[in-house]
Write a protein that holds these residues in place. Structure first.
Motif, PDB file in Angstrom:
ATOM      1  N   SER A   2       0.850  -1.218   0.094  1.00  0.00           N
ATOM      2  CA  SER A   2       0.058  -0.121  -0.230  1.00  0.00           C
ATOM      3  C   SER A   2       0.857   1.158  -0.017  1.00  0.00           C
ATOM      4  N   GLU A  53       0.746   5.743   1.147  1.00  0.00           N
ATOM      5  CA  GLU A  53      -0.148   6.761   1.848  1.00  0.00           C
ATOM      6  C   GLU A  53       0.261   8.071   0.718  1.00  0.00           C
ATOM      7  N   ASN A  77       4.471   8.074   2.083  1.00  0.00           N
ATOM      8  CA  ASN A  77       4.904   6.829   2.424  1.00  0.00           C
ATOM      9  C   ASN A  77       4.667   5.668   1.756  1.00  0.00           C
ATOM     10  N   VAL A  94       4.183   1.430   1.992  1.00  0.00           N
ATOM     11  CA  VAL A  94       3.899   0.480   2.931  1.00  0.00           C
ATOM     12  C   VAL A  94       4.391  -0.838   2.483  1.00  0.00           C
ATOM     13  N   GLU A 153       5.278  -4.972   3.131  1.00  0.00           N
ATOM     14  CA  GLU A 153       5.279  -6.015   4.203  1.00  0.00           C
ATOM     15  C   GLU A 153       6.516  -6.632   4.024  1.00  0.00           C
ATOM     16  N   VAL A 155       4.822  -4.986   8.815  1.00  0.00           N
ATOM     17  CA  VAL A 155       4.733  -4.105   8.242  1.00  0.00           C
ATOM     18  C   VAL A 155       5.479  -2.646   8.406  1.00  0.00           C
ATOM     19  N   ARG A 156       6.152  -2.281   7.461  1.00  0.00           N
ATOM     20  CA  ARG A 156       7.038  -0.881   7.590  1.00  0.00           C
ATOM     21  C   ARG A 156       6.286   0.259   6.610  1.00  0.00           C
ATOM     22  N   PHE A 157       6.276   1.180   7.275  1.00  0.00           N
ATOM     23  CA  PHE A 157       5.845   2.404   6.500  1.00  0.00           C
ATOM     24  C   PHE A 157       7.199   3.489   6.246  1.00  0.00           C
TER      25      PHE A 157
END
Length: 240
Positions: free
Chosen positions: A32, A34, A43, A45, A47, A53-55
């Motif tokens: 994903s 942002e 940002n 996203v 996995e 999960v890292r932003f």
């Protein structure tokens, strides 16, 4: 050179794709992002392989060779420090040039000079912290390489002893050697980055001398020798 902004149109094409670091390691999968209403990604996203999960901020992300590349933290910091240093040095050089041509009043020059010197002092502290981060990361890679060398040695012994088959051996040795190759590339990048930061700091030290200081130094170096029978030796001074 500033990198182009990361936009929704570009990033959305990579949803579900593998994400890499600059050295070929798999960082995870893009799941994903942002973004703002202007279409700029703030940002991404990711996995990771352990389902975490890292932003990751857009400034640490680039699209290169058809892949999403995620920079390590040290490289993102280095990019900022380097760009700021280069900008400050260019401004300082420009200020010295126009002042030497008497294009600005002395009071304005000294005011601007003080602000630039303050900025360079802050950058010097940031560069010091960055070098500590780089040194720490270099030690981590060196330690990891020792572990990889041990794993490779054990694998070869097991293969020679007939404990594992050729197919398993080739698969495992390729993975281990690939990990070492990635470490080598990052280690080289770390060394080069450290060298660039140090070169910029040295450039700042040279520019820290004002034109009047350089002139005084030149006059001192070109003064007649006091020993009878000796002639002064011309000294070339590189200014600003």
């Amino acid at each position: 050179m500033a990198r182009p902004p990361l936009t929704v149109d570009k990033v959305q094409e990579f949803i579900g794709e593998t994400v890499y670091d600059p050295y070929g390691r798999v960082a995870g999968r893009l799941v994903s992002f942002e973004s703002d209403v202007d279409g700029l990604v703030q940002n991404v996203v990711v996995e990771t392989e352990d389902r975490d999960v890292r932003f990751i901020p857009a400034e640490a992300v680039e699209i290169k060779d058809g892949r999403i590349i995620v920079w390590p933290e040290w490289k993102t910091i280095a990019y900022k420090v380097t760009a700021s240093y280069q900008r400050a040095l260019k401004r300082l050089k420009g200020l010295e040039d126009i002042y030497s041509r008497n294009e600005i009043p002395s009071v304005v020059y000294h005011e601007m000079r003080k602000r630039l010197n303050d900025s360079l002092s802050k950058l010097k502290e940031e560069a010091k912290k960055l070098r500590e981060i780089i040194n720490r990361r270099m030690h981590e890679i060196e330690d990891n390489n020792l572990k990889l060398d041990r794993a490779i040695a054990n694998l070869k012994v097991s293969y020679m002893a007939g404990e594992i088959g050729e197919k398993a051996y080739k698969t495992a040795i390729e993975r281990l050697r690939g990990a070492k190759d990635s470490n080598t590339r990052e280690l080289e990048d770390l060394k080069n980055t450290k060298g660039r930061i140090e070169a910029l700091e040295n450039g700042a030290i040279e520019l820290a001398k004002t034109k009047s200081e350089a002139k005084a130094e030149k006059e001192k170096n070109t003064a007649p020798a006091t020993v009878q029978g000796l002639q002064p030796i011309p000294v070339k001074v590189i200014e600003g």
